[in-house]
Design a protein around this motif. Structure first.
Motif, PDB file in Angstrom:
ATOM      1  N   PHE A 147      34.757  32.262  46.795  1.00 54.88           N
ATOM      2  CA  PHE A 147      36.153  31.924  46.515  1.00 54.88           C
ATOM      3  C   PHE A 147      36.859  32.235  47.910  1.00 54.88           C
ATOM      4  CE2 PHE A 147      35.099  33.189  42.290  1.00 54.88           C
ATOM      5  CZ  PHE A 147      35.789  32.198  41.572  1.00 54.88           C
ATOM      6  N   ARG A 148      37.868  31.630  48.353  1.00 58.72           N
ATOM      7  CA  ARG A 148      38.817  32.152  49.235  1.00 58.72           C
ATOM      8  C   ARG A 148      40.354  32.156  48.904  1.00 58.72           C
ATOM      9  NH1 ARG A 148      36.289  31.408  54.340  1.00 58.72           N
ATOM     10  NH2 ARG A 148      38.162  31.825  55.333  1.00 58.72           N
ATOM     11  N   THR A 149      41.045  32.852  49.364  1.00 52.59           N
ATOM     12  CA  THR A 149      42.593  33.020  48.985  1.00 52.59           C
ATOM     13  C   THR A 149      43.289  32.798  50.515  1.00 52.59           C
ATOM     14  OG1 THR A 149      41.934  34.585  47.416  1.00 52.59           O
ATOM     15  CG2 THR A 149      44.386  34.031  47.883  1.00 52.59           C
ATOM     16  N   CYS A 150      44.303  31.766  50.436  1.00 53.94           N
ATOM     17  CA  CYS A 150      45.061  31.553  51.828  1.00 53.94           C
ATOM     18  C   CYS A 150      46.516  32.301  51.485  1.00 53.94           C
ATOM     19  CB  CYS A 150      45.060  30.089  52.187  1.00 53.94           C
ATOM     20  SG  CYS A 150      45.522  28.846  51.066  1.00 53.94           S
ATOM     21  N   PHE A 151      47.145  32.606  52.510  1.00 52.01           N
ATOM     22  CA  PHE A 151      48.404  33.044  52.530  1.00 52.01           C
ATOM     23  C   PHE A 151      49.196  32.246  53.497  1.00 52.01           C
ATOM     24  CE2 PHE A 151      45.312  36.331  51.618  1.00 52.01           C
ATOM     25  CZ  PHE A 151      45.770  36.724  50.266  1.00 52.01           C
ATOM     26  N   LEU A 152      50.659  32.160  52.974  1.00 46.39           N
ATOM     27  CA  LEU A 152      51.794  31.699  53.720  1.00 46.39           C
ATOM     28  C   LEU A 152      53.078  32.569  53.814  1.00 46.39           C
ATOM     29  CD1 LEU A 152      51.782  28.023  52.272  1.00 46.39           C
ATOM     30  CD2 LEU A 152      50.705  28.454  54.526  1.00 46.39           C
ATOM     31  N   ARG A 153      53.696  32.376  54.961  1.00 46.24           N
ATOM     32  CA  ARG A 153      55.077  32.914  54.898  1.00 46.24           C
ATOM     33  C   ARG A 153      56.128  31.720  55.090  1.00 46.24           C
ATOM     34  NH1 ARG A 153      55.031  38.304  58.929  1.00 46.24           N
ATOM     35  NH2 ARG A 153      54.155  39.813  57.176  1.00 46.24           N
ATOM     36  N   GLU A 178      38.113  35.827  52.376  1.00 43.72           N
ATOM     37  CA  GLU A 178      36.634  35.187  51.750  1.00 43.72           C
ATOM     38  C   GLU A 178      36.306  35.650  50.607  1.00 43.72           C
ATOM     39  OE1 GLU A 178      34.953  36.624  55.421  1.00 43.72           O
ATOM     40  OE2 GLU A 178      34.177  34.472  55.879  1.00 43.72           O
ATOM     41  N   THR A 179      37.364  35.871  49.581  1.00 42.80           N
ATOM     42  CA  THR A 179      37.056  36.343  48.196  1.00 42.80           C
ATOM     43  C   THR A 179      38.500  36.091  47.170  1.00 42.80           C
ATOM     44  OG1 THR A 179      36.378  38.291  46.900  1.00 42.80           O
ATOM     45  CG2 THR A 179      38.314  38.623  48.510  1.00 42.80           C
ATOM     46  N   ASN A 180      38.159  36.204  46.061  1.00 39.08           N
ATOM     47  CA  ASN A 180      39.334  35.896  45.155  1.00 39.08           C
ATOM     48  C   ASN A 180      40.043  37.119  44.824  1.00 39.08           C
ATOM     49  OD1 ASN A 180      37.078  37.039  43.913  1.00 39.08           O
ATOM     50  ND2 ASN A 180      37.742  35.957  42.017  1.00 39.08           N
ATOM     51  N   LEU A 181      41.670  37.063  44.423  1.00 43.89           N
ATOM     52  CA  LEU A 181      42.421  38.270  43.917  1.00 43.89           C
ATOM     53  C   LEU A 181      42.335  38.297  42.606  1.00 43.89           C
ATOM     54  CD1 LEU A 181      45.815  37.861  45.928  1.00 43.89           C
ATOM     55  CD2 LEU A 181      43.610  39.244  46.592  1.00 43.89           C
ATOM     56  N   VAL A 182      41.895  37.209  41.862  1.00 45.04           N
ATOM     57  CA  VAL A 182      41.893  37.247  40.285  1.00 45.04           C
ATOM     58  C   VAL A 182      40.434  37.195  39.991  1.00 45.04           C
ATOM     59  CG1 VAL A 182      42.266  36.021  38.189  1.00 45.04           C
ATOM     60  CG2 VAL A 182      44.239  36.509  39.978  1.00 45.04           C
ATOM     61  N   VAL A 183      40.022  37.991  38.844  1.00 48.09           N
ATOM     62  CA  VAL A 183      38.793  37.681  38.125  1.00 48.09           C
ATOM     63  C   VAL A 183      39.046  37.092  37.122  1.00 48.09           C
ATOM     64  CG1 VAL A 183      36.555  38.971  37.394  1.00 48.09           C
ATOM     65  CG2 VAL A 183      37.997  40.021  39.264  1.00 48.09           C
ATOM     66  N   PRO A 184      38.844  35.633  36.875  1.00 47.72           N
ATOM     67  CA  PRO A 184      39.220  34.929  36.082  1.00 47.72           C
ATOM     68  C   PRO A 184      38.302  35.171  34.590  1.00 47.72           C
ATOM     69  CG  PRO A 184      37.861  33.383  37.553  1.00 47.72           C
ATOM     70  CD  PRO A 184      38.131  34.894  38.105  1.00 47.72           C
ATOM     71  N   LYS A 185      38.838  34.897  33.464  1.00 49.75           N
ATOM     72  CA  LYS A 185      37.893  34.912  32.464  1.00 49.75           C
ATOM     73  C   LYS A 185      37.102  33.923  32.286  1.00 49.75           C
ATOM     74  CE  LYS A 185      41.842  36.620  29.490  1.00 49.75           C
ATOM     75  NZ  LYS A 185      42.874  36.312  28.416  1.00 49.75           N
ATOM     76  N   GLN A 186      35.624  34.343  31.698  1.00 46.38           N
ATOM     77  CA  GLN A 186      34.746  33.104  31.819  1.00 46.38           C
ATOM     78  C   GLN A 186      34.998  31.807  31.061  1.00 46.38           C
ATOM     79  OE1 GLN A 186      31.127  35.015  30.281  1.00 46.38           O
ATOM     80  NE2 GLN A 186      30.408  35.966  32.335  1.00 46.38           N
ATOM     81  N   SER A 187      35.993  32.045  30.186  1.00 45.83           N
ATOM     82  CA  SER A 187      36.250  30.900  29.230  1.00 45.83           C
ATOM     83  C   SER A 187      37.395  30.111  30.081  1.00 45.83           C
ATOM     84  CB  SER A 187      37.100  31.452  27.774  1.00 45.83           C
ATOM     85  OG  SER A 187      38.093  32.329  28.179  1.00 45.83           O
ATOM     86  N   ARG A 226      44.261  40.943  35.465  1.00 48.18           N
ATOM     87  CA  ARG A 226      43.022  40.535  35.932  1.00 48.18           C
ATOM     88  C   ARG A 226      42.926  40.694  37.570  1.00 48.18           C
ATOM     89  NH1 ARG A 226      39.211  39.803  31.870  1.00 48.18           N
ATOM     90  NH2 ARG A 226      37.699  38.644  33.540  1.00 48.18           N
ATOM     91  N   ILE A 227      43.979  40.891  38.192  1.00 51.62           N
ATOM     92  CA  ILE A 227      44.183  40.975  39.667  1.00 51.62           C
ATOM     93  C   ILE A 227      43.410  42.271  39.963  1.00 51.62           C
ATOM     94  CG2 ILE A 227      45.702  41.067  41.402  1.00 51.62           C
ATOM     95  CD1 ILE A 227      47.798  39.143  39.849  1.00 51.62           C
ATOM     96  N   ARG A 228      42.673  41.922  41.199  1.00 47.26           N
ATOM     97  CA  ARG A 228      42.168  43.139  41.753  1.00 47.26           C
ATOM     98  C   ARG A 228      43.188  43.944  42.635  1.00 47.26           C
ATOM     99  NH1 ARG A 228      37.674  39.820  44.869  1.00 47.26           N
ATOM    100  NH2 ARG A 228      36.489  41.908  44.926  1.00 47.26           N
ATOM    101  N   ILE A 229      43.941  44.652  41.931  1.00 48.57           N
ATOM    102  CA  ILE A 229      45.343  45.114  42.600  1.00 48.57           C
ATOM    103  C   ILE A 229      44.903  46.293  43.579  1.00 48.57           C
ATOM    104  CG2 ILE A 229      46.866  44.546  40.712  1.00 48.57           C
ATOM    105  CD1 ILE A 229      46.636  47.412  39.717  1.00 48.57           C
ATOM    106  N   GLU A 230      43.706  46.893  43.300  1.00 47.55           N
ATOM    107  CA  GLU A 230      43.231  48.017  44.201  1.00 47.55           C
ATOM    108  C   GLU A 230      43.084  47.597  45.554  1.00 47.55           C
ATOM    109  OE1 GLU A 230      39.516  45.792  43.127  1.00 47.55           O
ATOM    110  OE2 GLU A 230      41.308  46.443  41.878  1.00 47.55           O
ATOM    111  N   GLY A 231      42.911  46.487  45.707  1.00 49.75           N
ATOM    112  CA  GLY A 231      42.612  45.929  47.199  1.00 49.75           C
ATOM    113  C   GLY A 231      43.808  45.617  47.938  1.00 49.75           C
ATOM    114  N   ILE A 232      45.024  45.448  47.251  1.00 46.39           N
ATOM    115  CA  ILE A 232      46.180  45.119  47.959  1.00 46.39           C
ATOM    116  C   ILE A 232      46.903  46.367  48.100  1.00 46.39           C
ATOM    117  CG2 ILE A 232      48.410  43.591  48.119  1.00 46.39           C
ATOM    118  CD1 ILE A 232      45.913  42.282  48.190  1.00 46.39           C
TER     119      ILE A 232
END
Length: 389
Positions: free
Chosen positions: A172-178, A191-200, A229-235
């Motif tokens: 996964f990648r996550t890009c950011f704009l201002r 080089e990772t995702n902010l959301v852990v999506p459900k398998q479904s 499911r956002i990985r809020i601990e990282g922000i």
């Protein structure tokens, strides 16, 4: 073959109307300046929909998302929804909308390869702009699915960032704009995702021939549900992001903890840079134990990091080694040999320097390392490296 993006600089585009110059005042609540608006009908313009009546829609989600942004510094917004928020800290809310489109040649009419289109006060950061940021070396678009984000990477600067997550091969990648007064700046990507999506969870369905346009209203609630499911601990709100993520060095690899830092955060053209002290290959990630590599040839290594004292150690072909720690600022990799220690990391250590990381140089995708007596491809030095092929 798995493609890798290289870090873009920033892309600056001049569009639309400029905003005022009133500066952000400390103590203002971010939550006071954001409103969530229902998706725009196809026959309505963004400006037509921003009325006092429209701002009263969807009060349940509006309250929930404003509260989440204040507490967690990240809010997920479904594709097609719009928000009213002050992005640049001038005291005036911008009208922001983002949807997916298959109008560019990169999508070729297939919804699975749809690209975002961002509209802020009539200024557009379009499909081609996103493609240049996310795929500067070409390649096939993969999976912008889980909606888009409004987040505050550094609460001490006046800016609110906009984020988009997408697939890149196995990663996964996550890009950011201002945004500021009609201009967009590409801040960078992680080089990772902010959301852990459900398998479904899947935004697109396949009818046997093509991926179909989603039922936008139907998936809207599913995307809202991903907020939890956002990985809020990282922000952390201090200008850094710390998450488990990928960073390919001389093989494809995931680290238990990777760090990025927003450099010059108060500057509109701030850059999100890769900034961990080191990556630990000895840590378990997703229950994967680091495996040994085998030297293909007799090889001389530096005995100490930085190699300043010029002491070396020579290991014979067939020696089993383990990667231990990688220091990205100076690009030094510590190896261990002579079995022993946790996860067979070895009890003796040696060092080499990485000149080109994996996929960093499009003309040399497998990278280059420096040894005391030569520069060499890691694939001529180590056996059993993991690479996309």
């Amino acid at each position: 073959m798995r493609r890798k993006c290289f870090y873009c600089l920033f892309f600056l585009f001049l569009f639309g109307n400029a905003c005022g110059n009133t500066k952000f005042e400390k103590g203002n609540s971010i939550a006071d300046s954001i409103k969530i608006i229902n998706p725009l009908p196809d026959n309505k313009s963004l400006e037509d929909e921003f009325t006092e009546d429209s701002l009263q829609k969807d009060k349940l989600h509006e309250f929930d998302l404003m509260d989440k942004l204040e507490k967690n510094r990240v809010v997920i917004v479904p594709w097609g929804d719009s928000v009213s928020i002050d992005l640049d800290g001038d005291g005036k809310n911008e009208m922001v909308s983002m949807h997916l489109s298959i109008q560019s040649e990169h999508s070729d009419g297939d919804w699975r390869y749809a690209l975002p289109v961002l509209n802020v006060n009539g200024a557009v950061f379009g499909e081609d702009d996103f493609y240049q940021c996310c795929y500067p070396n070409g390649g096939l678009v993969e999976g912008f699915e889980t909606g888009w984000y409004i987040l505050n990477i550094d609460v001490s600067d006046p800016y609110i960032e906009i984020g988009m997550e997408y697939h890149e091969g196995r990663d996964f990648r996550t890009c950011f704009l201002r945004y500021q007064q009609g201009e967009f700046a590409f801040v960078g990507s992680i080089e990772t995702n902010l959301v852990v999506p459900k398998q479904s969870f899947s935004l697109f369905t396949f009818d046997g021939n093509n991926f179909q346009e989603p039922d936008w209203e139907g998936v809207r609630e599913e995307i809202f549900a991903l907020q939890d499911r956002i990985r809020i601990e990282g922000i952390r709100g201090d200008g850094t992001i710390h998450l488990a993520g990928y960073h390919d060095i001389i093989e494809e690899w995931e680290s238990k903890m990777v760090g990025w830092r927003l450099e010059n955060s108060k500057d509109f053209q701030a850059r999100l840079i890769f900034d961990p002290e080191y990556l630990d290959y000895g840590e378990l990630v997703r229950n994967v134990i680091p495996v040994e590599k085998v030297l293909k040839q007799d090889t001389t290594f530096y005995l100490y990091k930085d190699g300043k004292d010029k002491e070396t150690v020579r290991l014979l072909a067939g020696t089993e080694i383990w990667f231990r720690h990688y220091y990205p600022k100076e690009r030094w990799m510590e190896i261990a040999y002579d079995e022993g220690g946790v996860y067979k990391n070895g009890s003796q250590s040696a060092w080499f320097q990485v000149l080109d990381e994996l996929y960093e140089n499009i003309d040399n995708p497998k990278g280059t390392i420096r040894l005391p007596d030569k520069e060499i491809s890691p694939y001529d030095c180590f056996d059993d490296l993991m690479w996309g092929g």
